[in-house]
Design a protein around this motif. Structure first.
Motif, PDB file in Angstrom:
ATOM      1  N   ASP A   1       2.057  -2.956  21.492  1.00 49.89           N
ATOM      2  CA  ASP A   1       2.154  -2.369  22.833  1.00 49.89           C
ATOM      3  C   ASP A   1       3.570  -1.954  23.219  1.00 49.89           C
ATOM      4  O   ASP A   1       3.798  -1.424  24.305  1.00 49.89           O
TER       5      ASP A   1
ATOM      6  N   GLY B   1       4.021   1.929  24.152  1.00 51.66           N
ATOM      7  CA  GLY B   1       3.566   2.307  25.487  1.00 51.66           C
ATOM      8  C   GLY B   1       4.540   1.866  26.562  1.00 51.66           C
ATOM      9  O   GLY B   1       4.793   2.606  27.526  1.00 51.66           O
TER      10      GLY B   1
ATOM     11  N   GLU C   1       4.483  11.020  25.288  1.00 48.96           N
ATOM     12  CA  GLU C   1       4.433  10.533  23.912  1.00 48.96           C
ATOM     13  C   GLU C   1       4.870  11.621  22.934  1.00 48.96           C
ATOM     14  O   GLU C   1       5.582  11.351  21.963  1.00 48.96           O
TER      15      GLU C   1
END
Length: 252
Positions: free
Chosen positions: A162, A165, A175
C-alpha cells in the motif's frame, strides 16, 4: 598523490554522497582509490595543462579510467543513488551504457562552466564553481529531484503493497505521472522497485536468523503468506529459503 574528501554543503546533502579530490603528479594506483568510487554515479572534472574536461558517469567510474588521466587533478562529485538523473534531466537508460560528456549534454551550459573553471585560480575555487553549477541544476529541477528522493527512500523504508497509494496522495500526483517520472530516472517501475526492496528486507531477516519459522519472515515483510514469500525468494535467487538456509546461495 594527494587525496582528500571535501565537506558537503548542507543544501546539497540530499543529492551528493561525497566529494573526492585527487591531486597528483603520478597516476593513482588502484589501491589508492576508495572502493566505493567504482560504483557511484558521478560528475567528474579533470584538469590538466589549463584544460578542464567534464563527464557524467551514470553508474561507475571504472578503476582503469582513473589511471588514464595521469597527473591531472581530478574532482569527483559522487551522487546518491537515483539523484544524478533528475539533477541533469537524463533518463536511467541514457546513463546506463555510456559516459556522457557535459558538452554533449548541454553545449551552452558546458561552455559557460568551462570558462568559469578556466579562470579559477585554485582547486578550491574550481570546487566552488562546480558546487554552484550543481546547485543551480538542483534548483531548476527541484520538483523531480524531490519526487525521486522521497519515493525511493520511502519505498526502501516501507516496501509494503500500500506504500505506492500513500505516496500518490502525499505527492499529489496521478499514478501515470508518478510512474513515468519514476521509471525514467530509476530505470524500473515503482512496483518493481518496491518488490526488490521488500525482498531485500526479508532476506536480511532470514540471513540474520531473527525468526522462528518462515511465516514470521513472510508476515513481517508484508507478504500475503509463506507461499508468496517462497515464490518471491525463488524468483530473485533461483533457490528456496529452506535450501538457502541449508546450503547457501552457492548451491546454484
Amino acid at each position: 598523490m594527494q587525496r582528500w574528501y571535501n565537506n558537503i554543503d548542507p543544501v546539497l546533502k540530499d543529492v551528493i554522497q561525497s566529494i573526492l579530490v585527487l591531486d597528483s603528479n603520478d597516476p593513482p594506483a588502484p589501491e589508492d582509490l576508495p572502493i566505493f568510487t567504482n560504483g557511484m554515479p558521478a560528475l567528474l572534472c579533470t584538469s590538466l595543462d589549463q584544460e578542464d574536461h567534464l563527464s557524467l558517469f551514470g553508474k561507475a567510474v571504472p578503476t582503469e579510467r582513473w589511471a588514464e588521466w595521469g597527473n591531472a587533478t581530478l574532482i569527483a562529485f559522487f551522487f546518491k543513488p537515483f539523484a544524478i538523473g533528475p539533477v541533469f534531466k537524463l533518463s536511467a537508460q541514457q546513463l546506463k551504457n555510456e559516459v556522457i560528456g557535459l558538452n554533449r549534454w548541454n553545449p551552452q551550459k558546458a561552455m559557460a562552466l568551462t570558462i568559469q573553471l578556466t579562470y579559477a585560480q585554485s582547486t578550491a575555487e574550481k570546487m566552488e564553481v562546480l558546487h554552484q553549477f550543481i546547485l543551480s541544476q538542483v534548483t531548476a529541477n527541484q520538483r523531480e529531484c524531490a519526487i525521486i528522493r522521497y519515493a525511493t527512500d520511502k519505498i526502501l523504508e516501507n516496501p509494503e503493497a500500500d506504500v505506492l497509494g500513500q505516496m500518490l496522495q502525499e505527492l499529489n500526483l496521478t499514478e501515470r505521472t508518478f510512474q513515468r517520472i519514476f521509471k525514467k530516472y530509476v530505470g524500473i517501475t515503482a512496483s518493481e522497485y518496491r518488490r526488490i526492496c521488500q525482498f531485500q528486507l526479508a532476506f536480511y531477516q532470514l540471513k540474520s536468523g531473527q525468526f522462528d519459522k518462515l511465516t514470521d519472515v513472510a508476515y513481517a515483510n508484508g507478504y500475503f503468506d509463506q507461499s508468496h514469500y517462497v515464490r518471491s525468494f525463488k524468483e530473485f535467487t533461483e533457490t528456496t529459503p529452506n535450501d538457502y538456509l541449508q546450503f547457501g546461495l552457492k548451491k546454484k
